[in-house]
Design a protein around this motif. Structure first.
Motif, mmCIF file in Angstrom:
data_model
loop_
_atom_site.group_PDB
_atom_site.id
_atom_site.type_symbol
_atom_site.label_atom_id
_atom_site.label_comp_id
_atom_site.label_asym_id
_atom_site.label_seq_id
_atom_site.Cartn_x
_atom_site.Cartn_y
_atom_site.Cartn_z
ATOM 1 N N GLU A 120 0.586 -1.173 -0.055
ATOM 2 C CA GLU A 120 -0.189 -0.182 0.115
ATOM 3 C C GLU A 120 1.268 1.273 0.095
ATOM 4 O OE1 GLU A 120 -3.237 2.398 3.547
ATOM 5 O OE2 GLU A 120 -3.178 0.252 3.123
ATOM 6 N N LEU A 121 1.782 0.930 0.777
ATOM 7 C CA LEU A 121 2.925 2.297 1.273
ATOM 8 C C LEU A 121 3.161 2.752 -0.462
ATOM 9 C CD1 LEU A 121 4.052 4.688 2.447
ATOM 10 C CD2 LEU A 121 6.201 2.950 3.109
ATOM 11 N N ALA A 122 3.915 1.849 -0.817
ATOM 12 C CA ALA A 122 4.534 1.754 -2.023
ATOM 13 C C ALA A 122 3.681 2.114 -3.668
ATOM 14 C CB ALA A 122 4.966 -0.088 -3.402
ATOM 15 N N LEU A 123 2.224 2.025 -3.449
ATOM 16 C CA LEU A 123 1.678 2.475 -4.227
ATOM 17 C C LEU A 123 0.738 3.476 -4.113
ATOM 18 C CD1 LEU A 123 -1.504 -0.576 -4.136
ATOM 19 C CD2 LEU A 123 -0.243 0.222 -5.437
ATOM 20 N N GLY A 124 1.172 4.332 -2.953
ATOM 21 C CA GLY A 124 1.130 5.965 -2.753
ATOM 22 C C GLY A 124 2.420 6.621 -3.175
ATOM 23 N N ALA B 198 1.374 6.566 -6.685
ATOM 24 C CA ALA B 198 0.681 7.541 -6.846
ATOM 25 C C ALA B 198 1.515 9.056 -7.226
ATOM 26 C CB ALA B 198 0.021 7.745 -5.640
ATOM 27 N N THR B 199 2.224 9.914 -6.077
ATOM 28 C CA THR B 199 2.562 10.659 -5.972
ATOM 29 C C THR B 199 4.071 11.413 -7.053
ATOM 30 O OG1 THR B 199 4.153 10.108 -4.241
ATOM 31 C CG2 THR B 199 1.224 10.470 -3.517
ATOM 32 N N GLY B 200 4.268 10.261 -7.692
ATOM 33 C CA GLY B 200 5.730 10.180 -8.293
ATOM 34 C C GLY B 200 7.141 10.282 -7.531
ATOM 35 N N VAL B 201 6.498 9.735 -6.754
ATOM 36 C CA VAL B 201 8.228 10.060 -5.793
ATOM 37 C C VAL B 201 8.482 8.852 -6.289
ATOM 38 C CG1 VAL B 201 9.272 9.595 -3.462
ATOM 39 C CG2 VAL B 201 7.208 11.255 -3.518
#
Length: 334
Positions: A255-259, A262-265
């Motif tokens: 879930e953290l990886a998806l976030g 999603a933020t482009g980090v």
């Protein structure tokens, strides 16, 4: 635990102790600045010969004389004194026996050092006596106290009760005479409501345990326990839900990886690797936070007022010292 305003009204001698590495001297210096704020005059004393005050204020080594070293917020003055037991012995000989010249001769012969080595209680009486004299001293013209407060950077927690309990320390040396009278006079100051013994600690097991032991020893010796300064406190940077999830092993790396994606980090394998590294950091932070909460509860059980001082990201330079002094004032200590 929040402190009330004016917690230590009426206290004129603030003794600061703590386990090595907790920032004892830094807290003593910041407390002196806080107490001097608003136009007061405070003496900061050290007794261990480390020149810690000079290091904290970034000034040359202090001589055995009271010297102004800092201006507090609002125009107050902080004076400092690094007590030299040998010089204190010469003062003692002159004060009680009129033997200053003889004392200098004894110093050259090494007798003074020999005396304080075989009778360490005498050394403690000399340095605490010099401090208590500064507490009692008055201006001969005005009758006012020379200092509004005195802050003593004392030996570590494991030795502070013995260091302050001068009457029992000299019992085997002298039961009557000037030494006994001098020790009794010191005891009257140290054990009075005008004195408070503060302990500096960290939210770690060993410093907290030493603090608990120190409070018990002070109470057993009937010495006035002050507050506990919890130094270098780090902020809890994550919400409680995230910390609890990490402690229970429910922190979702995917879930953290998806976030992160999603933020482009980060993207792809880079996002997964970064998420795994962050998960380790979060788990370590959660464990440390759990430990710190437990240590806070242990300290709270003592019933002693606790004052939290922040960990300064840039370290404690002179500006940081003034920052800590302001925090101490806000906490209601001074």
């Amino acid at each position: 635990m929040s402190a009330r305003d004016t917690d230590w009204d009426g206290v004129r001698l603030h003794v600061v102790t703590g386990k090595g590495g907790t920032g004892k001297t830094t807290v003593a210096a910041a407390l002196a600045l806080a107490l001097a704020a608003g136009g007061k005059k405070v003496l900061l004393v050290e007794v261990e010969g480390r020149q810690g005050i000079a290091q904290v204020f970034d000034i040359p080594p202090l001589p055995y004389e009271e010297r102004r070293i800092a201006v507090a917020p609002g125009g107050g003055d902080v004076y400092a004194l690094a007590i030299d037991p040998e010089a204190a012995m010469l003062e003692y000989l002159e004060m009680f026996y009129g033997m200053r010249r003889a004392g200098r001769a004894l110093t050259k012969m090494g007798v003074v050092d020999f005396a304080t080595t075989i009778a360490p209680g005498l050394r403690d009486v000399l340095v605490t006596g010099k401090t208590s004299e500064a507490v009692r001293r008055r201006d001969p013209k005005t009758g006012r106290r020379t200092y509004d407060a005195v802050v003593l950077d004392a030996p570590p927690t494991g030795r502070v009760a013995r260091f302050l309990n001068v009457t029992s320390e000299v019992a085997g040396l002298a039961r009557v005479g000037p030494i006994k009278n001098h020790a009794d006079l010191v005891r009257k100051v140290v054990a009075s409501p005008e004195t408070a013994v503060h302990i500096v600690t960290l939210l770690e097991e060993m410093p907290v345990q030493e603090t608990l032991d120190g409070i018990a020893e002070l109470r057993a010796a009937k010495l006035p326990t002050g507050g506990v300064f919890i130094n270098m406190v780090r902020a809890e940077e994550l919400p409680r839900s995230a910390l609890e999830a990490a402690l229970k092993g429910r922190f979702e790396v995917e879930e953290l990886a998806l976030g992160l994606k999603a933020t482009g980090v980060a993207d792809g394998a880079e996002a997964t690797a970064l998420a795994e590294a962050l998960a380790v950091e979060v788990t370590e932070h959660a464990r440390r936070t759990q430990l710190e909460r437990r240590e806070r509860r242990m300290l709270a059980k003592t019933g002693v007022p606790c004052y939290e001082l922040p960990l300064l990201a840039e370290g404690v330079d002179l500006a940081g010292l003034y920052e800590l002094a302001e925090v101490i004032r806000e906490r209601g200590v001074a």
